[in-house]
Design a protein around this motif. Structure first.
Motif, mmCIF file in Angstrom:
data_model
loop_
_atom_site.group_PDB
_atom_site.id
_atom_site.type_symbol
_atom_site.label_atom_id
_atom_site.label_comp_id
_atom_site.label_asym_id
_atom_site.label_seq_id
_atom_site.Cartn_x
_atom_site.Cartn_y
_atom_site.Cartn_z
ATOM 1 N N GLN A 13 46.311 31.423 121.100
ATOM 2 C CA GLN A 13 46.132 30.709 119.839
ATOM 3 C C GLN A 13 46.555 29.259 120.026
ATOM 4 O OE1 GLN A 13 48.759 31.158 116.271
ATOM 5 N NE2 GLN A 13 46.897 32.086 115.427
ATOM 6 N N MET A 14 45.677 28.336 119.603
ATOM 7 C CA MET A 14 45.987 26.912 119.611
ATOM 8 C C MET A 14 46.188 26.502 118.158
ATOM 9 S SD MET A 14 45.126 23.523 119.070
ATOM 10 C CE MET A 14 43.443 23.550 118.544
ATOM 11 N N THR A 15 47.318 25.877 117.887
ATOM 12 C CA THR A 15 47.618 25.407 116.545
ATOM 13 C C THR A 15 47.856 23.907 116.594
ATOM 14 O OG1 THR A 15 48.681 27.500 115.998
ATOM 15 C CG2 THR A 15 49.176 25.625 114.568
ATOM 16 N N TYR A 53 42.990 27.898 116.199
ATOM 17 C CA TYR A 53 41.884 28.632 116.809
ATOM 18 C C TYR A 53 42.489 29.749 117.636
ATOM 19 C CZ TYR A 53 39.962 23.999 115.922
ATOM 20 O OH TYR A 53 39.615 22.820 115.336
ATOM 21 N N THR A 54 41.792 30.861 117.724
ATOM 22 C CA THR A 54 42.235 31.966 118.560
ATOM 23 C C THR A 54 41.094 32.373 119.474
ATOM 24 O OG1 THR A 54 43.712 32.766 116.822
ATOM 25 C CG2 THR A 54 43.165 34.317 118.571
ATOM 26 N N LYS A 55 41.415 32.602 120.732
ATOM 27 C CA LYS A 55 40.432 33.087 121.700
ATOM 28 C C LYS A 55 41.046 34.235 122.464
ATOM 29 C CE LYS A 55 37.384 31.931 125.462
ATOM 30 N NZ LYS A 55 36.364 32.883 125.176
ATOM 31 N N HIS A 56 40.242 35.251 122.726
ATOM 32 C CA HIS A 56 40.707 36.410 123.487
ATOM 33 C C HIS A 56 40.206 36.303 124.918
ATOM 34 C CE1 HIS A 56 41.976 40.472 124.380
ATOM 35 N NE2 HIS A 56 40.821 40.621 125.002
ATOM 36 N N PHE A 57 41.090 36.563 125.876
ATOM 37 C CA PHE A 57 40.728 36.646 127.287
ATOM 38 C C PHE A 57 40.965 38.084 127.734
ATOM 39 C CE2 PHE A 57 41.795 32.194 126.706
ATOM 40 C CZ PHE A 57 40.796 31.544 127.414
ATOM 41 N N SER A 58 39.915 38.755 128.177
ATOM 42 C CA SER A 58 40.049 40.140 128.647
ATOM 43 C C SER A 58 40.791 40.160 129.974
ATOM 44 C CB SER A 58 38.668 40.777 128.822
ATOM 45 O OG SER A 58 37.996 40.181 129.923
ATOM 46 N N ASP A 59 41.310 41.321 130.345
ATOM 47 C CA ASP A 59 41.992 41.448 131.634
ATOM 48 C C ASP A 59 41.039 41.072 132.771
ATOM 49 O OD1 ASP A 59 44.322 42.221 130.413
ATOM 50 O OD2 ASP A 59 44.048 44.359 130.797
ATOM 51 N N LYS A 65 42.200 34.923 138.763
ATOM 52 C CA LYS A 65 41.678 33.579 138.500
ATOM 53 C C LYS A 65 42.465 32.922 137.380
ATOM 54 C CE LYS A 65 37.842 35.875 137.040
ATOM 55 N NZ LYS A 65 36.480 36.121 136.694
ATOM 56 N N LEU A 66 42.339 31.617 137.293
ATOM 57 C CA LEU A 66 42.971 30.854 136.225
ATOM 58 C C LEU A 66 41.999 30.712 135.057
ATOM 59 C CD1 LEU A 66 44.530 27.992 138.370
ATOM 60 C CD2 LEU A 66 45.705 29.985 137.428
ATOM 61 N N CYS A 67 42.536 30.615 133.849
ATOM 62 C CA CYS A 67 41.730 30.393 132.649
ATOM 63 C C CYS A 67 42.164 29.073 132.019
ATOM 64 C CB CYS A 67 41.939 31.522 131.635
ATOM 65 S SG CYS A 67 41.355 33.119 132.174
ATOM 66 N N LEU A 68 41.204 28.216 131.713
ATOM 67 C CA LEU A 68 41.504 26.969 131.028
ATOM 68 C C LEU A 68 41.835 27.283 129.578
ATOM 69 C CD1 LEU A 68 41.517 23.852 131.031
ATOM 70 C CD2 LEU A 68 39.120 23.968 130.334
ATOM 71 N N ILE A 69 43.048 26.918 129.149
ATOM 72 C CA ILE A 69 43.427 27.178 127.759
ATOM 73 C C ILE A 69 43.732 25.906 126.984
ATOM 74 C CG2 ILE A 69 44.237 29.526 128.183
ATOM 75 C CD1 ILE A 69 47.113 28.401 128.123
ATOM 76 N N HIS A 79 34.040 24.500 123.036
ATOM 77 C CA HIS A 79 33.326 25.499 123.842
ATOM 78 C C HIS A 79 34.195 26.742 124.026
ATOM 79 C CE1 HIS A 79 31.018 27.349 127.028
ATOM 80 N NE2 HIS A 79 32.104 27.337 127.785
ATOM 81 N N LEU A 80 35.489 26.554 124.242
ATOM 82 C CA LEU A 80 36.381 27.682 124.486
ATOM 83 C C LEU A 80 36.677 28.489 123.231
ATOM 84 C CD1 LEU A 80 39.019 26.061 126.853
ATOM 85 C CD2 LEU A 80 37.235 27.673 127.474
#
Length: 82
Positions: A13-15, A53-59, A65-69, A79-80
């Motif tokens: 979650q980005m606040t 905003y909230t985004k879910h990243f599955s396992d 790998k790295l995920c851009l958050i 986009h994210l």
């Protein structure tokens, strides 16, 4: 803003407090411990509107790998998170 949300495993979650919000987190369970990391970033602009905003990243998305958050470019964030 009146928002309430249950953040689950894999959620990010980005606040943006922007011009000011009241914010808190708490664990609703008195039996299961909560594990999370909170990162504070300083925006490059002042007077932003409050938002989140909230985004879910599955396992699978995170495996080996790295995920851009967080990114300074709004088009990357939109986009994210949309």
């Amino acid at each position: 803003m009146g928002n309430k949300e249950l953040i689950k495993r894999g959620d990010v979650q980005m606040t943006s407090a922007g011009t000011g919000i009241t914010h808190s987190e708490f664990n609703e369970s008195d039996q299961i411990p909560a594990h999370f990391i909170q990162i504070w970033m300083k925006p490059d602009k002042i007077g932003l509107q409050p938002a989140y905003y909230t985004k879910h990243f599955s396992d699978e998305e995170k495996k080996n790998k790295l995920c851009l958050i967080v990114a300074p470019n709004v088009s990357v964030l939109s986009h994210l998170f949309y």
